[in-house]
Design a protein around this motif. Structure first.
Motif, mmCIF file in Angstrom:
data_model
loop_
_atom_site.group_PDB
_atom_site.id
_atom_site.type_symbol
_atom_site.label_atom_id
_atom_site.label_comp_id
_atom_site.label_asym_id
_atom_site.label_seq_id
_atom_site.Cartn_x
_atom_site.Cartn_y
_atom_site.Cartn_z
ATOM 1 N N LEU A 135 5.081 30.071 70.663
ATOM 2 C CA LEU A 135 3.950 30.699 69.976
ATOM 3 C C LEU A 135 2.629 30.258 70.591
ATOM 4 O O LEU A 135 1.749 31.091 70.859
ATOM 5 N N GLU A 136 2.483 28.967 70.846
ATOM 6 C CA GLU A 136 1.226 28.482 71.413
ATOM 7 C C GLU A 136 0.974 29.104 72.779
ATOM 8 O O GLU A 136 -0.164 29.454 73.118
ATOM 9 N N ALA A 137 2.043 29.300 73.556
ATOM 10 C CA ALA A 137 1.891 29.917 74.869
ATOM 11 C C ALA A 137 1.458 31.380 74.754
ATOM 12 O O ALA A 137 0.800 31.909 75.653
ATOM 13 N N ALA A 138 1.827 32.046 73.654
ATOM 14 C CA ALA A 138 1.504 33.462 73.473
ATOM 15 C C ALA A 138 0.128 33.681 72.863
ATOM 16 O O ALA A 138 -0.421 34.787 72.967
ATOM 17 N N LEU A 139 -0.444 32.673 72.229
ATOM 18 C CA LEU A 139 -1.744 32.828 71.570
ATOM 19 C C LEU A 139 -2.872 32.909 72.591
ATOM 20 O O LEU A 139 -2.845 32.242 73.620
ATOM 21 N N SER A 140 -3.853 33.760 72.267
ATOM 22 C CA SER A 140 -5.027 33.927 73.115
ATOM 23 C C SER A 140 -6.141 34.497 72.252
ATOM 24 O O SER A 140 -5.900 34.952 71.125
ATOM 25 N N PRO A 141 -7.375 34.519 72.753
ATOM 26 C CA PRO A 141 -8.467 35.101 71.963
ATOM 27 C C PRO A 141 -8.270 36.578 71.649
ATOM 28 O O PRO A 141 -8.923 37.110 70.746
ATOM 29 N N GLN A 142 -7.380 37.275 72.382
ATOM 30 C CA GLN A 142 -7.134 38.694 72.125
ATOM 31 C C GLN A 142 -6.202 38.923 70.949
ATOM 32 O O GLN A 142 -6.051 40.068 70.487
ATOM 33 N N VAL A 143 -5.579 37.867 70.447
ATOM 34 C CA VAL A 143 -4.628 38.031 69.343
ATOM 35 C C VAL A 143 -5.389 38.244 68.040
ATOM 36 O O VAL A 143 -6.146 37.374 67.603
ATOM 37 N N LYS A 144 -5.172 39.405 67.426
ATOM 38 C CA LYS A 144 -5.844 39.731 66.164
ATOM 39 C C LYS A 144 -5.003 39.293 64.971
ATOM 40 O O LYS A 144 -5.553 38.901 63.933
ATOM 41 N N GLY A 145 -3.670 39.364 65.097
ATOM 42 C CA GLY A 145 -2.834 39.028 63.949
ATOM 43 C C GLY A 145 -1.401 38.733 64.350
ATOM 44 O O GLY A 145 -0.976 39.018 65.479
ATOM 45 N N ILE A 146 -0.677 38.165 63.420
ATOM 46 C CA ILE A 146 0.733 37.826 63.604
ATOM 47 C C ILE A 146 1.507 38.382 62.413
ATOM 48 O O ILE A 146 1.127 38.160 61.259
ATOM 49 N N ILE A 147 2.569 39.112 62.703
ATOM 50 C CA ILE A 147 3.426 39.666 61.651
ATOM 51 C C ILE A 147 4.624 38.744 61.471
ATOM 52 O O ILE A 147 5.346 38.445 62.429
ATOM 53 N N ILE A 148 4.826 38.287 60.231
ATOM 54 C CA ILE A 148 6.024 37.520 59.907
ATOM 55 C C ILE A 148 6.828 38.281 58.854
ATOM 56 O O ILE A 148 6.282 39.095 58.105
ATOM 57 N N ASN A 149 8.117 37.997 58.811
ATOM 58 C CA ASN A 149 9.028 38.697 57.899
ATOM 59 C C ASN A 149 10.060 37.701 57.411
ATOM 60 O O ASN A 149 10.989 37.360 58.134
ATOM 61 N N SER A 150 9.857 37.196 56.203
ATOM 62 C CA SER A 150 10.744 36.188 55.635
ATOM 63 C C SER A 150 10.912 36.463 54.146
ATOM 64 O O SER A 150 9.910 36.556 53.433
ATOM 65 N N PRO A 151 12.186 36.622 53.690
ATOM 66 C CA PRO A 151 13.449 36.683 54.410
ATOM 67 C C PRO A 151 13.437 37.775 55.469
ATOM 68 O O PRO A 151 12.802 38.807 55.296
ATOM 69 N N ASN A 152 14.188 37.509 56.532
ATOM 70 C CA ASN A 152 14.048 38.293 57.744
ATOM 71 C C ASN A 152 15.103 39.378 57.884
ATOM 72 O O ASN A 152 16.274 39.181 57.569
ATOM 73 N N ASN A 153 14.652 40.522 58.379
ATOM 74 C CA ASN A 153 15.521 41.579 58.888
ATOM 75 C C ASN A 153 15.351 41.544 60.407
ATOM 76 O O ASN A 153 14.244 41.763 60.898
ATOM 77 N N PRO A 154 16.385 41.135 61.173
ATOM 78 C CA PRO A 154 17.817 41.287 60.896
ATOM 79 C C PRO A 154 18.608 40.009 60.645
ATOM 80 O O PRO A 154 19.827 40.076 60.494
ATOM 81 N N THR A 155 17.974 38.823 60.614
ATOM 82 C CA THR A 155 18.772 37.584 60.592
ATOM 83 C C THR A 155 19.134 37.103 59.195
ATOM 84 O O THR A 155 20.079 36.334 59.034
ATOM 85 N N GLY A 156 18.343 37.493 58.181
ATOM 86 C CA GLY A 156 18.532 36.936 56.848
ATOM 87 C C GLY A 156 17.959 35.548 56.689
ATOM 88 O O GLY A 156 18.047 34.949 55.617
ATOM 89 N N VAL A 157 17.350 35.010 57.745
ATOM 90 C CA VAL A 157 16.804 33.658 57.713
ATOM 91 C C VAL A 157 15.505 33.636 56.911
ATOM 92 O O VAL A 157 14.720 34.586 56.934
ATOM 93 N N VAL A 158 15.290 32.529 56.197
ATOM 94 C CA VAL A 158 14.070 32.301 55.430
ATOM 95 C C VAL A 158 13.256 31.220 56.131
ATOM 96 O O VAL A 158 13.803 30.170 56.501
#
Length: 397
Positions: free
Chosen positions: A164-187
């Motif tokens: 995640l830290e490697a992917a972050l930059s000033p151009q990043v406006k937002g991050i989408i999270i999904n928990s509980p997750n589709n497709p893993t079911g992980v929380v």
């Protein structure tokens, strides 16, 4: 020849691996009988809505003037309904939301489209974590942004913070999270949410603008673990919540959900106005009025998820005993095991020889895995287990 949007033509003709698998199952069921096809392709709730939903529908139809019942509400939803939703969350999470924090939508998809259109500007980047719901890419690109998928930790599908830290930059406006997750079911654990909030707070200060956390929560109430699910806005101020009653109340066809913009979010007035403006521009105004009233009276309730828990336990235990590797799902109604060969699409084709219908993980941004949707009758899982075993034995040979 009529000039058309090439992008919309491409979207309309693009193949969905989920829909293709479902279509295969339907075709085979017509050939050999549905009792001989074990379809785990689609996430359609298999338990009925709570009795209170039907009771409320009947009560509203019998007692409310039909012109009012089926008429327009304000664009962002009926005020009394939004007050009821605020009261529900305030009671459950100790918050202080009010009606003007909510914008009612046609499900979580409508909520996500409103939020992304409200936030998105040309050149913006949005991040999410693989595996992810494939429509995120469509929604982000339609809002003028670019979606980048951050690889997850494949052992437990918690966030890989180095990636995640490697992917972050000033151009990043937002991050989408999904928990509980589709497709893993992980929380996502509390530790994961807390660390994510700390990282985004530091990066927002470094970049001089907020990085918005967009929490997609259609499975919020379908949780099996003992620990309470973290309420994300309590950990990170600039969180926007996209919610749907499709799964919690087993109402996917009624298309009712909401955007929550907490007043503590930066530039609250402007962000809420932008969400309203996005709803106007997209034509997402006045969510279904009958079901606005239904969810106002049924908020916080859930369908009986005991069947999902039973299905999860039965399927997960059996698959692990057969040699499949699968992260522990603590929510939703999906398993995401590794396929028994690197090419998940080839694995799914081989499974179809047994009339066992699975979805390859490639379209979720995670090759080498398959999604199994276990929101099906328990009898189907019991019937399918010998097929999973034969499939595993075929690979061992």
């Amino acid at each position: 020849m009529t000039q058309l949007s090439q992008r919309m033509v491409e979207l309309g003709t693009a193949k969905s691996e989920i829909r293709e698998a479902f279509a295969f199952a339907q075709a085979r069921a017509a050939e050999i009988g549905p009792e001989n096809v074990d379809d785990f392709s689609i996430g359609n709730p298999s338990v009925p809505a709570p009795d209170t939903v039907a009771q409320m529908v009947h009560q509203l139809v019998d007692t409310v003037d039909p012109i009012q019942l089926h008429g327009y509400t304000p664009a962002q939803g009926d005020g009394a309904v939004r007050q009821a939703l605020a009261d529900d969350l305030n009671r459950r999470y100790g918050t202080a939301y009010d009606p003007d924090c909510f914008y009612l939508t046609a499900g979580a998809a409508g909520a996500l489209c409103c939020v992304l259109s409200a936030l998105g500007c040309p050149g913006d980047v949005f991040l999410t974590f693989a595996p992810y719901f494939p429509e995120y890419k469509v929604f982000v690109e339609s809002a003028g942004g670019t979606l980048t998928a951050v690889p997850a930790n494949l052992e437990d599908f918690q966030i890989d913070f180095a990636a995640l830290e490697a992917a972050l930059s000033p151009q990043v406006k937002g991050i989408i999270i999904n928990s509980p997750n589709n497709p893993t079911g992980v929380v996502y654990s509390e530790a994961t949410i807390r660390k994510l909030a700390q990282m985004l707070t530091a990066k927002s200060q470094e970049y001089g603008h907020p990085i918005w956390l967009i929490s997609d929560e259609p499975y919020r109430e379908i949780v099996y673990q003992a620990e309470p699910l973290p309420w994300v806005p309590s950990y990170y101020t600039n969180t926007l919540v996209c919610y749907s009653y499709s799964k919690s109340l087993s109402l996917p066809g009624q298309r009712i959900g909401y955007v929550l913009v907490p007043r503590t979010a930066e530039d609250f007035d402007l962000v809420y106005a932008a969400v309203c403006g996005a709803g106007r521009a997209l034509g997402y105004v006045c969510a279904p009025s009958l079901f606005q009233l239904v969810v106002a009276n049924c908020a916080g309730q859930t369908a009986d998820i005991a069947v999902y828990r039973k299905n999860r336990d039965l399927l997960l235990t059996a698959l692990r005993e057969m040699g499949y590797t699968c992260a522990q799902p603590e929510g939703a109604f999906y398993l995401f095991p590794r396929s028994l060969e690197p090419d998940a699409k080839a694995f799914c084709r081989r499974a179809q020889k047994y009339d066992l219908v699975l979805v390859p993980g490639d379209s979720f941004g995670c090759p080498g895995h398959v999604r199994i949707s276990y929101c099906v009758p328990t009898e189907q899982i019991q019937r399918a287990l010998p097929k999973f075993r034969k499939l595993a034995e075929e690979y061992r040979r």
